[in-house]
Design a protein around this motif. Sequence first.
Motif, PDB file in Angstrom:
ATOM      1  N   SER A  53       0.778  -1.179  -0.157  1.00 17.87           N
ATOM      2  CA  SER A  53      -0.075   0.054  -0.015  1.00 17.87           C
ATOM      3  C   SER A  53       0.884   1.373  -0.270  1.00 17.87           C
ATOM      4  CB  SER A  53      -1.064   0.125   1.251  1.00 17.87           C
ATOM      5  OG  SER A  53      -0.192  -0.241   2.378  1.00 17.87           O
ATOM      6  N   ILE A  54       0.557   2.271  -0.797  1.00 20.88           N
ATOM      7  CA  ILE A  54       1.200   3.560  -0.983  1.00 20.88           C
ATOM      8  C   ILE A  54       0.258   4.480  -0.449  1.00 20.88           C
ATOM      9  CG2 ILE A  54       2.299   4.987  -2.622  1.00 20.88           C
ATOM     10  CD1 ILE A  54       1.928   2.532  -4.288  1.00 20.88           C
ATOM     11  N   PRO A  55       0.428   5.329   0.632  1.00 25.23           N
ATOM     12  CA  PRO A  55      -0.269   6.200   1.260  1.00 25.23           C
ATOM     13  C   PRO A  55      -0.330   7.658   0.395  1.00 25.23           C
ATOM     14  CG  PRO A  55       1.790   6.316   2.547  1.00 25.23           C
ATOM     15  CD  PRO A  55       1.835   4.924   1.657  1.00 25.23           C
ATOM     16  N   VAL A  56      -1.516   7.709  -0.317  1.00 27.07           N
ATOM     17  CA  VAL A  56      -1.884   9.143  -0.867  1.00 27.07           C
ATOM     18  C   VAL A  56      -3.212   9.726  -0.385  1.00 27.07           C
ATOM     19  CG1 VAL A  56      -2.348  10.020  -3.413  1.00 27.07           C
ATOM     20  CG2 VAL A  56      -0.853   8.096  -3.026  1.00 27.07           C
ATOM     21  N   GLY A  57      -2.634  10.887  -0.059  1.00 23.55           N
ATOM     22  CA  GLY A  57      -3.870  11.782   0.565  1.00 23.55           C
ATOM     23  C   GLY A  57      -4.393  11.211   1.857  1.00 23.55           C
ATOM     24  N   PRO A  58      -5.728  11.159   1.828  1.00 22.72           N
ATOM     25  CA  PRO A  58      -6.389  10.642   3.089  1.00 22.72           C
ATOM     26  C   PRO A  58      -6.515   9.170   3.046  1.00 22.72           C
ATOM     27  CG  PRO A  58      -7.980  11.515   1.745  1.00 22.72           C
ATOM     28  CD  PRO A  58      -6.646  11.795   0.932  1.00 22.72           C
ATOM     29  N   SER A  59      -6.178   8.494   1.834  1.00 23.78           N
ATOM     30  CA  SER A  59      -6.338   6.807   1.651  1.00 23.78           C
ATOM     31  C   SER A  59      -5.029   6.336   1.215  1.00 23.78           C
ATOM     32  CB  SER A  59      -7.449   6.617   0.885  1.00 23.78           C
ATOM     33  OG  SER A  59      -7.802   5.298   0.844  1.00 23.78           O
ATOM     34  N   THR A  60      -5.118   5.222   0.931  1.00 22.69           N
ATOM     35  CA  THR A  60      -3.876   4.390   0.425  1.00 22.69           C
ATOM     36  C   THR A  60      -4.229   3.781  -0.892  1.00 22.69           C
ATOM     37  OG1 THR A  60      -4.535   2.240   1.506  1.00 22.69           O
ATOM     38  CG2 THR A  60      -2.841   3.905   2.638  1.00 22.69           C
ATOM     39  N   ILE A  61      -3.258   3.739  -1.814  1.00 21.29           N
ATOM     40  CA  ILE A  61      -3.783   3.200  -3.182  1.00 21.29           C
ATOM     41  C   ILE A  61      -2.596   1.913  -3.079  1.00 21.29           C
ATOM     42  CG2 ILE A  61      -4.491   5.037  -4.317  1.00 21.29           C
ATOM     43  CD1 ILE A  61      -1.718   5.310  -5.454  1.00 21.29           C
ATOM     44  N   HIS A  62      -2.883   0.922  -3.823  1.00 20.24           N
ATOM     45  CA  HIS A  62      -1.770  -0.033  -4.341  1.00 20.24           C
ATOM     46  C   HIS A  62      -1.996  -0.483  -5.738  1.00 20.24           C
ATOM     47  CE1 HIS A  62      -5.473  -2.639  -4.432  1.00 20.24           C
ATOM     48  NE2 HIS A  62      -5.819  -2.130  -3.472  1.00 20.24           N
ATOM     49  N   PRO A  63      -0.739  -1.063  -6.129  1.00 25.32           N
ATOM     50  CA  PRO A  63      -0.553  -1.401  -7.440  1.00 25.32           C
ATOM     51  C   PRO A  63      -1.705  -2.716  -7.961  1.00 25.32           C
ATOM     52  CG  PRO A  63       1.604  -1.443  -6.368  1.00 25.32           C
ATOM     53  CD  PRO A  63       0.647  -1.343  -5.443  1.00 25.32           C
ATOM     54  N   LEU A  64      -2.102  -2.419  -9.192  1.00 27.89           N
ATOM     55  CA  LEU A  64      -3.043  -3.360  -9.665  1.00 27.89           C
ATOM     56  C   LEU A  64      -2.480  -4.546 -10.801  1.00 27.89           C
ATOM     57  CD1 LEU A  64      -5.668  -0.732 -10.153  1.00 27.89           C
ATOM     58  CD2 LEU A  64      -5.755  -2.561  -8.065  1.00 27.89           C
ATOM     59  N   PHE A  65      -2.200  -3.712 -11.683  1.00 24.82           N
ATOM     60  CA  PHE A  65      -1.342  -4.634 -12.941  1.00 24.82           C
ATOM     61  C   PHE A  65      -2.308  -5.389 -13.499  1.00 24.82           C
ATOM     62  CE2 PHE A  65       2.474  -3.368 -10.616  1.00 24.82           C
ATOM     63  CZ  PHE A  65       2.987  -2.671 -11.472  1.00 24.82           C
ATOM     64  N   ALA A  66      -3.508  -4.856 -13.453  1.00 25.52           N
ATOM     65  CA  ALA A  66      -4.777  -5.728 -14.367  1.00 25.52           C
ATOM     66  C   ALA A  66      -4.315  -5.712 -15.802  1.00 25.52           C
ATOM     67  CB  ALA A  66      -6.042  -5.272 -14.074  1.00 25.52           C
ATOM     68  N   GLY A  67      -3.857  -4.447 -16.090  1.00 26.37           N
ATOM     69  CA  GLY A  67      -3.486  -4.562 -17.949  1.00 26.37           C
ATOM     70  C   GLY A  67      -2.262  -5.572 -18.254  1.00 26.37           C
ATOM     71  N   LEU A  68      -1.369  -5.777 -17.363  1.00 30.01           N
ATOM     72  CA  LEU A  68      -0.203  -6.621 -17.464  1.00 30.01           C
ATOM     73  C   LEU A  68      -0.722  -8.064 -17.334  1.00 30.01           C
ATOM     74  CD1 LEU A  68       2.855  -7.048 -17.783  1.00 30.01           C
ATOM     75  CD2 LEU A  68       2.835  -6.999 -15.529  1.00 30.01           C
ATOM     76  N   LEU A  69      -1.498  -8.287 -16.540  1.00 33.29           N
ATOM     77  CA  LEU A  69      -2.165  -9.516 -16.523  1.00 33.29           C
ATOM     78  C   LEU A  69      -2.896 -10.055 -17.677  1.00 33.29           C
ATOM     79  CD1 LEU A  69      -1.411  -9.558 -13.405  1.00 33.29           C
ATOM     80  CD2 LEU A  69      -3.356 -11.084 -12.995  1.00 33.29           C
ATOM     81  N   GLY A  70      -3.702  -9.100 -18.138  1.00 30.78           N
ATOM     82  CA  GLY A  70      -4.713  -9.217 -19.209  1.00 30.78           C
ATOM     83  C   GLY A  70      -3.978  -9.511 -20.349  1.00 30.78           C
ATOM     84  N   VAL A  71      -2.885  -8.684 -20.666  1.00 28.55           N
ATOM     85  CA  VAL A  71      -2.025  -8.949 -22.034  1.00 28.55           C
ATOM     86  C   VAL A  71      -1.251 -10.314 -21.915  1.00 28.55           C
ATOM     87  CG1 VAL A  71      -0.150  -8.279 -23.236  1.00 28.55           C
ATOM     88  CG2 VAL A  71      -1.594  -6.407 -22.289  1.00 28.55           C
TER      89      VAL A  71
END
Lengths: 210, 137
Positions: A53-71
């Motif tokens: 998890s990467i803290p950004v502003g008031p929440s956290t985001i995390h990498p997804l890599f749906a594009g990479l998996l899809g390809v």
Amino acid sequence: MHIADGVLSTQVAAVTSGVTAAVLAYSVKGIKEEEIPRTSLLAGFFFAVSLISIPVGPSTIHPLFAGLLGVILGRRAPLALFVGLLLQAVLFQHGGLTTLGANTLMLSIPALLSHSIYHGMAGRQIILRGALVGGFSVTATVLILIVLLVSTDPAFTEGTFSVINILVVGHLPLVAIEALVTGAALKLIAKAKPEILGVQEAKASANRAR
Amino acid sequence: MLKHFKTATMMLVVAMFILPATPVLAHLMLIETLEEGKVQVVYDDGTVARRAEVVVYNEQDEEISRGQVDTEGVFEYSPVEAAVIVADDGLGHRAQYVVEEDQHQAALPRGPTIALVLSGFGLIALVFHRRVRGKGS
């Protein structure tokens, strides 16, 4: 994406679970033994990488890599995403079982679209196509998330610091990160093991080598 | 080869059933008690949830208090009657806390669990890779 239990309305949770069941059936149908190692390894990759998890502003985001998996996985991507998300929900309570359908869906649709986009642009530079689907998949995921949240409760759009604004702004860095990493990763794969990306890619690579 | 496949499947199935049997309360978002009538909402990486809304319910499931946390993620409420506290940051994270229930149950160790899951996926990949290669030769 990790929508927790209790956030989505029952209707939204039920509909997304139903659609995900259909997508999974499509994903599993006709799977060949030689596709399993790749699917399994990428499910593991997704499981581990989306726990960062990467803290950004008031929440956290995390990498997804749906594009990479899809390809790489094509129609097997939803299966890998589902297994990864299921384990995260059961082991770490990231997401939840009632929202598993919604979480799987909002990654599977971008993953499947990424596969079509990437292979539909054959002939262009790999790094460009990779970057495009990397950025696209994050954007599409956030859009689906917004649609799900708004269909649960329109109050999510209210105010300057509304959930929607925070989600969009918070994920801008992720669009850039995933575009870069997906582009670079696909470039590397195309060089080292082009057969992973399918027959066309392998031929193109062989032609260049000649 | 079939034997390997069976062993791998068995291991994965066993792992899947043993792991969740350990009580886990490690949510992505957590409610921590600072003192009676004072809670702090945090994420599991230690950052504070600054925009969470907290709702306090009594035993009858009736809402007795509602409000936003302050910039430190802290929310104060009257501890009389309070039975269940729910926090929601509106971004898909939600945490629930039952007052006076022991919250100090061990969470799954993150590193080893991830390592175990990854070795499970690796094992499946290896087994099927070998099966396919075995057929080809």
